[in-house]
Design an enzyme around this catalytic site. Structure first.
Site, PDB file in Angstrom:
ATOM      1  CE1 TYR A 184      -3.293  -2.696  -0.009  1.00 41.08           C
ATOM      2  CE2 TYR A 184      -3.917  -2.113   2.226  1.00 41.08           C
ATOM      3  CZ  TYR A 184      -4.113  -2.873   1.092  1.00 41.08           C
ATOM      4  OH  TYR A 184      -5.128  -3.797   1.051  1.00 41.08           O
TER       5      TYR A 184
ATOM      6  CE  LYS B 158       0.488 -17.493  -2.230  1.00 37.66           C
ATOM      7  NZ  LYS B 158      -0.395 -18.670  -2.127  1.00 37.66           N
TER       8      LYS B 158
ATOM      9  CG  ASP C 138      -2.899 -19.987  -0.125  1.00 41.31           C
ATOM     10  OD1 ASP C 138      -2.124 -19.783   0.838  1.00 41.31           O
ATOM     11  OD2 ASP C 138      -2.599 -20.729  -1.075  1.00 41.31           O
TER      12      ASP C 138
ATOM     13  CG  ASP D  48      -7.576  -4.049   3.586  1.00 37.32           C
ATOM     14  OD1 ASP D  48      -8.634  -3.980   4.233  1.00 37.32           O
ATOM     15  OD2 ASP D  48      -7.353  -3.362   2.568  1.00 37.32           O
TER      16      ASP D  48
ATOM     17  CG  ASP E  34     -13.083  -6.035   5.761  1.00 38.76           C
ATOM     18  OD1 ASP E  34     -12.829  -5.461   6.838  1.00 38.76           O
ATOM     19  OD2 ASP E  34     -13.474  -5.441   4.738  1.00 38.76           O
TER      20      ASP E  34
END
Ligand code: NAD
Length: 355
Positions: A138, A189, A221, A245, A249
């Site tokens: 980001y 990852k 994942d 992020d 959620d």
């Protein structure tokens, strides 16, 4: 306890008023609480042409902690990006150096059937997602849209984490785990990304300082899958900005009730910004029906993480549990047979339950 209060927009003013009542109870018992109000977001833009005005910035720097309602509203959607309410949020986080975002996902037994998952999978769920907030893809440079030699356009971003950034969020993760179930899972990852391989290396190093915490790694994942398969296996999850992020959620949806979810963003000294996970809910603003519990639970987090008063946090959380046990429900968590209440009535019930 010097607390800057920023109600913001939409339902922000309504829910923050209820949280302020809870702080009022504690002050009435002799706790040295000072509340100072300022504007942020659309309200600040309306008043001064800036979503994060200088007076607000000064106040939040002087305060020990910040309580925020929510920002945003349809009427601001056409403003230039720099003037939008959400910019106020990004700027306040940056100005205060808030790098650790804590989002608990707690399912109260009384609300277990509000989840889209089977209630036995989520009843009693209590996990914490810790997201690094100031680094990663980001913020990495270079980024942009460029034209390649063959004339085709290409969008690109840069994922990066420095050792110090990983170390400081890792320490926060282990410290939180120590205060809870003493389990920390780092999500990355590392099978594909060099940034993640480095993240794993550094955090494994930090783990040596916390032998009392059960530490593990998981690929993102798999973590996304495990969160809906068997979420109760987790205690604290620590991860980078982009994975956090998405996972935070996902985890919040396990609870099925966005009006119940608090959050905290902390700096290196545990100074923090505490706010509900939800937005300003313009569709129900001004109607007196918003659920104030996420904001009240944000005050509990403030007591635990900034003021090291876990006892007061537990008291506030206990009062919330008690009103749920009494069957009180705002519209967002209403189920048949329960008593439907408005924002103020819910706040008053929590105050009463605080005893
Ligand atoms: P939202 O969270 O405001 O609302 C989503 C849905 O949940 C709406 O139907 C709303 O009525 C309901 N809801 C949310 N909080 C509730 C509560 N406490 N009680 C009962 N119902 C509740 O998300 P949105 O509609 O996508 O965004 C609305 C505005 O909020 C936008 O301007 C957005 O940018 C802003 N926003 C701000 C924040 C923040 O301040 N941190 C976070 C998310 C969105």
């Amino acid at each position: 306890m010097k607390i800057a209060v920023l109600p913001g927009d939409g339902i922000g003013t309504e829910i923050v008023a209820e949280a302020a009542k809870v702080l009022g109870v504690l002050r009435g018992e002799g706790l040295a609480i000072e509340l100072e109000y300022a504007q942020l977001g659309g309200a600040a833009y309306d008043a001064s042409g800036d979503p994060f005005p200088e007076v607000t910035e000064k106040l939040v720097h002087q305060a020990d902690a910040v309580l925020l309602g929510a920002v945003g509203g349809y009427q601001y959607d056409t403003l230039p990006r720099a003037m939008r309410p959400e910019q106020g949020l990004l700027r306040i986080r940056k100005s205060l150096g808030l790098f650790a975002n804590l989002r608990p996902a707690v399912v109260y037994p009384e609300l277990a059937n509000a989840s889209s998952l089977k209630s036995e999978l989520v009843a009693g769920l209590d996990i914490m997602i810790l997201r690094e907030l100031t680094g990663d893809i980001y913020f990495g440079q270079p980024r942009g849209i460029r034209t390649l030699d063959n004339g085709e356009q290409q969008g690109f971003d840069t994922m990066m984490y420095s050792e110090s950034e990983i170390r400081r969020i890792a320490h926060v993760g282990f410290q939180i785990a120590l205060k809870r179930g003493k389990k920390l899972c780092s999500v990355d990852k590392a099978n594909v990304l060099d940034t993640s391989m480095f993240w794993r290396e550094v955090i494994t190093e930090v783990a040596k300082e916390y032998p009392m915490v059960e530490f593990s790694h998981m690929l993102v994942d798999n973590a996304a899958m495990q969160l809906v398969r068997a979420p109760k296996q987790f205690d604290v999850i620590v991860t980078g900005n982009i994975f956090g992020d998405i996972l935070s959620d996902e985890a919040s949806m396990l609870t099925g009730s966005i009006g119940m979810l608090p959050s905290a963003s902390l700096d290196a000294n545990n100074k923090g910004l505490f706010e509900p996970c939800h937005g300003s809910a313009p569709d129900i603003a001004g109607k007196g029906i918003a659920n104030p519990l996420a904001t009240i639970l944000s005050v509990a987090m403030m007591m635990r993480y900034t003021f090291a008063r876990g006892d007061l946090a537990q008291r506030i959380e206990g009062a919330v549990r008690s009103v749920l046990q009494q069957g009180l429900r705002t519209g967002d968590i209403y189920q048949e047979g329960m008593k439907r209440v408005g924002t103020v009535e819910m706040g008053d019930a929590v105050v009463k339950a605080l005893g």
